[in-house]
Write a protein that holds these residues in place. Structure first.
Motif, mmCIF file in Angstrom:
data_model
loop_
_atom_site.group_PDB
_atom_site.id
_atom_site.type_symbol
_atom_site.label_atom_id
_atom_site.label_comp_id
_atom_site.label_asym_id
_atom_site.label_seq_id
_atom_site.Cartn_x
_atom_site.Cartn_y
_atom_site.Cartn_z
ATOM 1 N N ILE A 214 31.120 5.635 51.327
ATOM 2 C CA ILE A 214 32.009 5.597 52.492
ATOM 3 C C ILE A 214 31.975 4.183 53.047
ATOM 4 O O ILE A 214 30.910 3.654 53.362
ATOM 5 C CB ILE A 214 31.568 6.590 53.585
ATOM 6 C CG1 ILE A 214 31.519 8.022 53.050
ATOM 7 C CG2 ILE A 214 32.499 6.488 54.794
ATOM 8 C CD1 ILE A 214 32.841 8.588 52.606
ATOM 9 N N LYS A 215 33.147 3.568 53.159
ATOM 10 C CA LYS A 215 33.256 2.210 53.710
ATOM 11 C C LYS A 215 33.954 2.319 55.068
ATOM 12 O O LYS A 215 35.143 2.662 55.139
ATOM 13 C CB LYS A 215 34.032 1.298 52.765
ATOM 14 C CG LYS A 215 33.856 -0.188 53.021
ATOM 15 C CD LYS A 215 34.468 -1.007 51.880
ATOM 16 C CE LYS A 215 34.052 -2.471 51.945
ATOM 17 N NZ LYS A 215 34.544 -3.180 53.118
ATOM 18 N N PHE A 223 38.938 9.321 54.980
ATOM 19 C CA PHE A 223 37.477 9.362 55.034
ATOM 20 C C PHE A 223 36.818 8.001 54.831
ATOM 21 O O PHE A 223 35.622 7.851 55.052
ATOM 22 C CB PHE A 223 36.947 10.328 53.963
ATOM 23 C CG PHE A 223 37.489 11.717 54.076
ATOM 24 C CD1 PHE A 223 37.117 12.536 55.125
ATOM 25 C CD2 PHE A 223 38.408 12.198 53.149
ATOM 26 C CE1 PHE A 223 37.624 13.821 55.239
ATOM 27 C CE2 PHE A 223 38.918 13.470 53.249
ATOM 28 C CZ PHE A 223 38.539 14.287 54.303
ATOM 29 N N GLY A 224 37.585 7.018 54.423
ATOM 30 C CA GLY A 224 36.989 5.735 54.060
ATOM 31 C C GLY A 224 36.263 5.812 52.729
ATOM 32 O O GLY A 224 35.400 4.969 52.424
ATOM 33 N N LEU A 225 36.587 6.811 51.909
ATOM 34 C CA LEU A 225 35.891 7.018 50.635
ATOM 35 C C LEU A 225 36.339 6.000 49.594
ATOM 36 O O LEU A 225 37.529 5.750 49.421
ATOM 37 C CB LEU A 225 36.146 8.435 50.125
ATOM 38 C CG LEU A 225 35.355 8.862 48.891
ATOM 39 C CD1 LEU A 225 34.891 10.302 49.022
ATOM 40 C CD2 LEU A 225 36.182 8.699 47.616
ATOM 41 N N VAL A 512 34.294 15.983 45.939
ATOM 42 C CA VAL A 512 33.762 15.389 47.168
ATOM 43 C C VAL A 512 34.849 15.337 48.241
ATOM 44 O O VAL A 512 34.589 15.668 49.418
ATOM 45 C CB VAL A 512 33.193 13.983 46.880
ATOM 46 C CG1 VAL A 512 32.859 13.263 48.184
ATOM 47 C CG2 VAL A 512 31.960 14.076 45.992
ATOM 48 N N LEU A 513 36.048 14.947 47.865
ATOM 49 C CA LEU A 513 37.154 14.895 48.818
ATOM 50 C C LEU A 513 37.473 16.276 49.375
ATOM 51 O O LEU A 513 37.713 16.435 50.585
ATOM 52 C CB LEU A 513 38.393 14.297 48.144
ATOM 53 C CG LEU A 513 38.333 12.783 47.874
ATOM 54 C CD1 LEU A 513 39.393 12.376 46.868
ATOM 55 C CD2 LEU A 513 38.508 12.003 49.179
ATOM 56 N N ALA A 514 37.435 17.300 48.515
ATOM 57 C CA ALA A 514 37.693 18.665 48.973
ATOM 58 C C ALA A 514 36.601 19.142 49.928
ATOM 59 O O ALA A 514 36.889 19.816 50.931
ATOM 60 C CB ALA A 514 37.789 19.593 47.762
ATOM 61 N N THR A 574 35.256 14.676 62.987
ATOM 62 C CA THR A 574 36.465 14.037 62.470
ATOM 63 C C THR A 574 36.197 13.509 61.069
ATOM 64 O O THR A 574 35.046 13.448 60.620
ATOM 65 C CB THR A 574 36.917 12.860 63.354
ATOM 66 O OG1 THR A 574 36.001 11.768 63.176
ATOM 67 C CG2 THR A 574 36.971 13.251 64.825
ATOM 68 N N SER A 575 37.242 13.099 60.398
ATOM 69 C CA SER A 575 37.116 12.562 59.040
ATOM 70 C C SER A 575 36.305 11.273 59.011
ATOM 71 O O SER A 575 35.737 10.921 57.975
ATOM 72 C CB SER A 575 38.508 12.307 58.436
ATOM 73 O OG SER A 575 39.236 11.408 59.258
ATOM 74 N N ARG A 576 36.198 10.586 60.143
ATOM 75 C CA ARG A 576 35.445 9.326 60.176
ATOM 76 C C ARG A 576 33.946 9.562 60.284
ATOM 77 O O ARG A 576 33.168 8.618 60.354
ATOM 78 C CB ARG A 576 35.920 8.440 61.336
ATOM 79 C CG ARG A 576 37.395 8.086 61.310
ATOM 80 C CD ARG A 576 37.896 7.618 59.954
ATOM 81 N NE ARG A 576 37.420 6.291 59.596
ATOM 82 C CZ ARG A 576 37.763 5.641 58.491
ATOM 83 N NH1 ARG A 576 38.582 6.199 57.612
ATOM 84 N NH2 ARG A 576 37.277 4.439 58.246
ATOM 85 N N HIS A 577 33.526 10.820 60.298
ATOM 86 C CA HIS A 577 32.104 11.156 60.268
ATOM 87 C C HIS A 577 31.656 11.565 58.866
ATOM 88 O O HIS A 577 30.635 12.226 58.692
ATOM 89 C CB HIS A 577 31.794 12.290 61.256
ATOM 90 C CG HIS A 577 31.950 11.920 62.694
ATOM 91 N ND1 HIS A 577 33.144 11.950 63.357
ATOM 92 C CD2 HIS A 577 31.042 11.485 63.611
ATOM 93 C CE1 HIS A 577 32.980 11.562 64.613
ATOM 94 N NE2 HIS A 577 31.712 11.273 64.799
#
Length: 696
Positions: A214-215, A223-225, A512-514, A574-577
Motif C-alpha cells: 500500500i502506497k 486503496f493505494g495498492l 487481495v482487492l476483493a 475507509t479504503s485509505r485504511h
C-alpha cells in the motif's frame, strides 16, 4: 576533571537532522486487475524497511552494482530512528586497550542459549568491518587521544565491549547510512507498506517474487495498492512493536513478522523477548537504562488518592542494597528471572509489576535521593556496594542530587527528554516495565536467507538473538547481516523482472482487492481498533515478563478462536485504511504464533529465562523480600537442555494452523582449522556462498 559540553554539541547529538534528496523509484506500468488500475514497479532487489539494517543492505547492494530499491512506511519513523536509551549502545568486538578474541566473543553473545554458535561467531568477527565502515561514513563514535574507541560495560556483558554516540546512536547510524545511500543513488519508495509476499514456483521450489504493498500517496486505485516485482526480497522492518499494550516501541512499528508467517516462512524463538523499565508509550517511549538509574534517582509510586509510597523499601533489606540494585539496572536492564532471587536487580522489575497491578503510577525522581528502608540508615553516597561506589568515583559523579550526577555523566540524557517536552530537572518521570525487543523472528542461515528462497531477513525481524544478548548486539547484528545478505545476493545474482511476469500473480492480487473491498464499512467483523485492544491487552496480561502456565494456555485458545473469526475479514472505516487492515490481522497472527511457541515450551517443562518468569505453584524458585517470601511469584527454573535447541514455527498452508518443532542449534566449526592457502580459492571462486558449503 569535569568538562562542560557546549549546547550546540548537545543539540547536534539529540536533535539529529535527517538527510533529504533521496531519489524516488518510478512506476513501470499500470495494469487492470479485477476492475482496478494497479501500478507495477520492478527492481532487482527490494529492501523493505529504512532502518539501520535495511539501509546497510541497500548501501552494500548498490556498492556491488546490484539494482536496489528501499520501500518504507515512514522514512525516519521506525525503531532505529526513534528509539534509544540513556547512551544507546553499539556492541562490537573490543577495540580498546585489550583487543578481542572472536571465539570468546561468539561464546559470550550466545551464552544465554538457543542461539546458533556460527551466527554468534559471525556477529563478532564481522563486527569490525561494520564498525569501521560506520566510522568511515561519519558516525561520531567517541575515541581517546590514541584513537581507541571509548568503551563501557552493558547488560549481559562482563568485558566492556559497548560504545555509544549518546541517546540517539541508532538515529545517527540511520543518518549516515541514508546519506551514503543518497550519494550512491539508491531509489526509495516512501509511504509504502508491504502487505503480502508474492511467491512463484521455479524448478520445483517456491521462491519470493515480489510484494503487494500500500502506497499512501498513490491514488491510482482507491486503496493505494501497488505491486513491486523483484528477484530478491530483504525484510528489514524491525520487530512487532504493536504486539503489547505495555511497550516502549514507537507507535505504528508493526514489522513484517506476521506477513512472513502468512507466507509460510519459518520463524524461530518467538518465546524470547526483552522487557525492561522505560517511559510509557502514551507519553514519550524511551528505555531507562544506563545512567538514568546509575545516578540513583528516587523511585516511588502514587496511588489513586495521590499518596506517595516508597514501595521498593518493602523489597530490599537495607538502603544500601536497594540503591545498589537500582544502580545495577543500568547494565542489567532487561528483566531476567534469576535476578529476582537473592535480592537482585530484577526484583526491582517485579516490585514495579506488583505496584502497577494495584493501580499505582510509578515515578522516577531525579531531584530527590532514594528514601531509606524503614529502621535503616539514610541514603549516603559513602554507603554503596563496592562496584557502585567505584563506578561513581571513577566518573566523578558524587554530586549531591541525582540530576547533578546525571548532568555530570550524561547531559544528553537530560536534553533528550527536554526535546520531547519533559524536563526531568523539574519534574519526575512516570514509567513502567514494558516490552522492548523481540529476540526471535524469521529463521535464517548464515547469509540471512529465510526458508523461502530469495527472501532474506535482517535486523530485529530476523530471529538470531537467542535468549539473552549483550545490550547493543542487535544494532551490530543488523549491520553485519545487512552486509552479508548483500554479499550473498551479489554472488548469486539478481535480475530485474519483466512487468509481464505479473500475469502469474493476477489471481492473488485480485483476491487481495476483493478482501479490501469487503472490509470497508463491514460491521459484521471486528474493527482494527478492536483487534488492537484485544491482542495488546491479552499479550501484556498473559504473555508479559511475569507469566502463568494456565493463563498462557487460555490466551492461546482465545487467540486461536479470535483469529479464525478474522479469517472472514476485518472492518476498516475507509479504503485509505487498507494498510492497517493487514497490519492488525498479521499482528493477531504473530500473537498466536508467540503463544503457540510459549505453550510448547511450557509443555516441554521449559523454565524461566531471559524473556519471562514462568510462575507455578510447583516452581522451585521463590523471590524473597524484606517482608518475606513472594510465594505467589514462585517460578520454574530453566533447564540446561533447552539452551541447546530452538523452537521453530511455521504456518501449514493446508490447514492454516501452526506447526511447531524443535531444532538443535548450529554449532561453529573450529576457526583454527580454516587455513589461508586451503581456503583462499573458495573465496575467489565464491564457493563460500554455496548452500551447504563447509570449510575442509
Amino acid at each position: 576533571m569535569s568538562v562542560e559540553i557546549p549546547q550546540d554539541i548537545l543539540d547536534s547529538l539529540t536533535r539529529v537532522k535527517m538527510p533529504s534528496g533521496a531519489s524516488e523509484r518510478q512506476v513501470n506500468q499500470v495494469i487492470d486487475i479485477a476492475g482496478h488500475k494497479v501500478p507495477v514497479y520492478t527492481t532487482s532487489s527490494l529492501v523493505l524497511g529504512s532502518g539501520a539494517a535495511g539501509l546497510r543492505a541497500a548501501v552494500e547492494l548498490k556498492r556491488k552494482g546490484v539494482d536496489v530499491t528501499v520501500a518504507t512506511s515512514a522514512m525516519f519513523g521506525g525503531t532505529s530512528a526513534c528509539s534509544g536509551s540513556d547512551k544507546q549502545t553499539l556492541h562490537t568486538a573490543g577495540t580498546s586497550n585489550r583487543g578481542d578474541d572472536f571465539v570468546q566473543l561468539g561464546q559470550d553473545i550466545s551464552s544465554g542459549g538457543a542461539m546458533d554458535k556460527d551466527t554468534a561467531y559471525i556477529e563478532g568477527a564481522d563486527s569490525l568491518r561494520a564498525f569501521s565502515s560506520l566510522q568511515y561514513m561519519g558516525l561520531p563514535l567517541p575515541q581517546d587521544r590514541f584513537g581507541a574507541v571509548l568503551r563501557y560495560q552493558t547488560d549481559h556483558d562482563e568485558v566492556g565491549r559497548a560504545t555509544s554516540c549518546g541517546p540517539r546512536t541508532s538515529r545517527l547510524m540511520v543518518k549516515v547510512l541514508c546519506e551514503e545511500a543518497i550519494r550512491l543513488g539508491v531509489d526509495f519508495m516512501k509511504g509504502t507498506t508491504g502487505i503480502q509476499i508474492l511467491k512463484e514456483e521455479r524448478d520445483g521450489e517456491l521462491k519470493s517474487s515480489g510484494l503487494i504493498a500500500i502506497k499512501r500517496t498513490d491514488e491510482t486505485n482507491e486503496f493505494g495498492l501497488i505491486v513491486i516485482l523483484c528477484d530478491k526480497l530483504v525484510l528489514a522492518t524491525g520487530g512487532p512493536g504493536e504486539l503489547y499494550r505495555d511497550s516502549v516501541y514507537p507507535k505504528n512499528c508493526f514489522g513484517s513478522l506476521g506477513m512472513a508467517l502468512e507466507a509460510g516462512i519459518e520463524a524461530v524463538n518467538l518465546t524470547e523477548s526483552q522487557f525492561g523499565i522505560g517511559t510509557r508509550r502514551t507519553e514519550f517511549p524511551w528505555n531507562l537504562s544506563g545512567t538514568y538509574v546509575q545516578v540513583l534517582p528516587y523511585i516511588y509510586s502514587l496511588d489513586k488518592e495521590g499518596n506517595e509510597h516508597n514501595f521498593l523499601a518493602d523489597y530490599y533489606r537495607t538502603t544500601q542494597e536497594l540503591v545498589s540494585n537500582v544502580f545495577r539496572k543500568g547494565y542489567q536492564w532487561p528483566f531476567h528471572a534469576t535476578r529476582m532471587l537473592d535480592y537482585g536487580s530484577s526484583l526491582v522489575d517485579l516490585a514495579i509489576f506488583i505496584e502497577s497491578s494495584k493501580g499505582h503510577t510509578i515515578f522516577m525522581d531525579f531531584n530527590r535521593n532514594p528514601q531509606m528502608v524503614p529502621g535503616e540508615n539514610e541514603f549516603s553516597l559513602k554507603r554503596l556496594d563496592d562496584d557502585v561506589r567505584t563506578y561513581l568515583v571513577n566518573n566523578e559523579a558524587l554530586q549531591d542530587l541525582p540530576i547533578d550526577r546525571l548532568r555530570r555523566m550524561n547531559p544528553l540524557a537530560i536534553e533528550l527528554y527536554k526535546m520531547h517536552g519533559h524536563d526531568i530537572s523539574e519534574k519526575p518521570l512516570p514509567f513502567n516495565v514494558s516490552n522492548q525487543h523481540m529476540n526471535g523472528g524469521v529463521e535464517v542461515d548464515i547469509w540471512a536467507q529465510s526458508s523461502l528462497k530469495a527472501c532474506y531477513a535482517i535486523g530485529e525481524v530476523s530471529g538470531t538473538h537467542g535468549v539473552t544478548r549483550p545490550g547493543g548486539a542487535a544494532l551490530n547484528a543488523g549491520q553485519v547481516f545487512g552486509t552479508r545478505c548483500a554479499d550473498h545476493i551479489a554472488s548469486v545474482g539478481a535480475s530485474t523482472p519483466e512487468t509481464s511476469e505479473i500475469k502469474t500473480q493476477e489471481n492473488t492480487i485480485a483476491a487481495v482487492l476483493a478482501e479490501l473491498t469487503n472490509a470497508v464499512g463491514n460491521e459484521k467483523q471486528p474493527s482494527t481498533d478492536e483487534v488492537r485492544d484485544i491482542i495488546q491487552n491479552r499479550m501484556s496480561d498473559n504473555a508479559g515478563f511475569i507469566c502463568d502456565k494456565d493463563n498462557a494456555l487460555k490466551a492461546l485458545l482465545d487467540t486461536q478462536t479470535f483469529n479464525r473469526k478474522l479469517e472472514k475479514g476485518l472492518s476498516i472505516k475507509t479504503s485509505r485504511h487498507a494498510a492497517s487492515y493487514f497490519q492488525w490481522r498479521q499482528t493477531a497472527l504473530s500473537a498466536e504464533a508467540v503463544l503457540n511457541c510459549l505453550n510448547r515450551y511450557i509443555n516441554s517443562d521449559g523454565g524461566s529465562r531471559g524473556a519471562r518468569a514462568l510462575c507455578s505453584k510447583h516452581g522451585s524458585e521463590i523471590p524473597e523480600t524484606r517482608m518475606g517470601k513472594l510465594n505467589e511469584y514462585r517460578f520454574i527454573a530453566e533447564k540446561d537442555e533447552h539452551k541447546s535447541e530452538k523452537i521453530i514455527i511455521k504456518l501449514d498452508p493446508k490447514t492454516n494452523d501452526f506447526v511447531t518443532c524443535t531444532k538443535d542449534i548450529r554449532e561453529m566449526e573450529d576457526p583454527g582449522s580454516i587455513f589461508f592457502e586451503k581456503n583462499w580459492g573458495n573465496y575467489l571462486t565464491e564457493k563460500i556462498y554455496d548452500k551447504g558449503f563447509k570449510h575442509r
